[in-house]
Design an enzyme around this catalytic site. Sequence first.
Site, short mmCIF file in Angstrom:
data_model
loop_
_atom_site.label_atom_id
_atom_site.label_comp_id
_atom_site.label_asym_id
_atom_site.label_seq_id
_atom_site.Cartn_x
_atom_site.Cartn_y
_atom_site.Cartn_z
N CYS A 167 0.85 -1.17 0.00
CA CYS A 167 0.00 0.00 0.00
C CYS A 167 0.90 1.23 0.00
O CYS A 167 1.54 1.54 1.01
CB CYS A 167 -0.85 -0.06 1.27
SG CYS A 167 -1.86 1.36 1.49
N HIS A 257 -1.33 -4.64 -10.85
CA HIS A 257 -1.89 -3.46 -11.49
C HIS A 257 -2.06 -3.70 -12.98
O HIS A 257 -1.22 -4.31 -13.63
CB HIS A 257 -0.99 -2.24 -11.29
CG HIS A 257 -0.94 -1.80 -9.87
ND1 HIS A 257 -1.83 -0.88 -9.34
CD2 HIS A 257 -0.15 -2.18 -8.85
CE1 HIS A 257 -1.57 -0.71 -8.05
NE2 HIS A 257 -0.55 -1.49 -7.73
N GLU A 315 -9.55 0.53 -7.35
CA GLU A 315 -8.72 -0.37 -6.57
C GLU A 315 -9.38 -1.71 -6.30
O GLU A 315 -10.57 -1.77 -5.99
CB GLU A 315 -8.40 0.28 -5.21
CG GLU A 315 -7.23 1.22 -5.26
CD GLU A 315 -6.81 1.65 -3.86
OE1 GLU A 315 -6.79 0.81 -2.95
OE2 GLU A 315 -6.52 2.84 -3.71
N CYS A 324 -3.82 6.31 -5.36
CA CYS A 324 -3.23 4.99 -5.12
C CYS A 324 -1.74 5.09 -5.40
O CYS A 324 -1.33 5.36 -6.54
CB CYS A 324 -3.89 3.95 -6.03
SG CYS A 324 -3.21 2.30 -5.85
N GLY A 327 -0.36 2.30 -7.47
CA GLY A 327 -0.94 2.50 -8.80
C GLY A 327 -0.24 3.61 -9.58
O GLY A 327 -0.03 3.49 -10.79
O1 ZDP Z 1 -3.76 -4.18 -4.02
C1 ZDP Z 1 -4.79 -3.82 -3.46
O2 ZDP Z 1 -5.68 -4.63 -3.14
C2 ZDP Z 1 -4.94 -2.32 -3.13
N1 ZDP Z 1 -6.34 -1.99 -2.97
C3 ZDP Z 1 -4.13 -2.03 -1.91
C4 ZDP Z 1 -4.12 -0.58 -1.52
C5 ZDP Z 1 -3.23 0.26 -2.42
C6 ZDP Z 1 -3.17 1.71 -2.02
N2 ZDP Z 1 -4.25 2.48 -2.50
C7 ZDP Z 1 -1.86 2.33 -2.50
O3 ZDP Z 1 -1.74 3.54 -2.30
O4 ZDP Z 1 -0.96 1.66 -2.96
C8 ZDP Z 1 -3.20 1.87 -0.57
#
Ligand code: ZDP
Length: 382
Positions: A167, A257, A315, A324, A327
């Site tokens: 994250c 991703h 997400e 993200c 992301g």
């Molecule tokens: O890989 C996933 O299931 C994401 N939803 C995790 C969270 C990613 C996040 N938004 C980021 O900033 O990398 C926290």
Amino acid sequence: MAAFQDMIKPTYRAALTSTGASARPNRAAHPPHALTHIPGSRHTTAIDMSSASALFAPTSVRGLRGSPDRVVARRRAGARSSVAVTAAADAVKFYKYQGLGNDFVLVDNRDSSEIKLSSERCAQLCDRNFGIGADGVIFAMPPGFVQADEDYSMRMYNSDGTEPEMCGNGIRCLANFVAKMDGAEPKAYKVGTLAGLIQPEVRADGQVSVDMGEPVLDPPKVPCTFDATQDGAAVRAKMEVDGETWLVTAVSMGNPHCVTFGKEGQCDEGGIKLDEFALSHYGPMFEKHPTFPAKTNTEFTEVVNRNYVKMHVWERGAGATLACGTGACATVVAAVLEGRTERKCTVELPGGPLEIEWRESDNRVIMTGPAELVFDGTCTTA
Ligand code: ZDP
């Protein structure tokens, strides 16, 4: 959520409103969290649990589970709960953080390797109507998760209760949190995660710069079922979504991703117009596409110039969020692989910009952005 609320009978809704308590109709009722939100302030006061009890005790936990009429009747009669709303042992202190509007409930779990909140409880706490409201829950954990010389480790649950590997925005929040708790000067941390060792650095200007490690491009490791199309990576791979062919690039930043600049044809002629883009229509179809067996986060990206892109994210496990971090990193990696941008790029998200660099020298991705404490409080474990 709207449908859920419609299921609550009006009398029941009224009873909930009048007591300030909240509960899902088909789950055990949860004592509300005792917290104070001071908008715009970094300084907050947690209401202690005794005042929370006084505030919320009149609604019986058992009553809420029973018939709505009984709840109202008990209220009218001034009936008091036979069930204690809180027990000190169950209280968990939390810190609400946000990084570009990607928001998290952060729990200081550094005194135990056992996570203090269940995944189900995390999903409840993330609910914006029935809980604290967040895109996920982050746990600051003791070191030793990936390697012995870590400062801390981090675990996370998405708002649907699933556990991702990493994250990006969350680790900036965690770094900001531990720096505040330690009272330390700006410094770099080694943090163990399910995606390996990640190294955030709290800078003197308050921004957090994170060494996010190397992107993983080998399709089975993302994971996705594409064959590699370019240098061992799935770049501009064709994917059928909603009866049309999209071109996507698959990147793992520890978590999967799927980055797209648009449909076949469209992506090379102006690309996606994010202002008109139906994110909630397409997002779930990408998230659950069979090409990504562990599901996927998806980045819909519009290139402004070779150093600036705009991106809207859907997400995995959380839906549309304002930002993200992983992301944004995956987006720049994909944009470079597709020849669309330079390796140093600003990614403008709905919540604000992130600075990303995919370093040529060592193949690592560096992400820089803000993290901010919004309020703190106390919640219960069930
Ligand atoms: O890989 C996933 O299931 C994401 N939803 C995790 C969270 C990613 C996040 N938004 C980021 O900033 O990398 C926290």
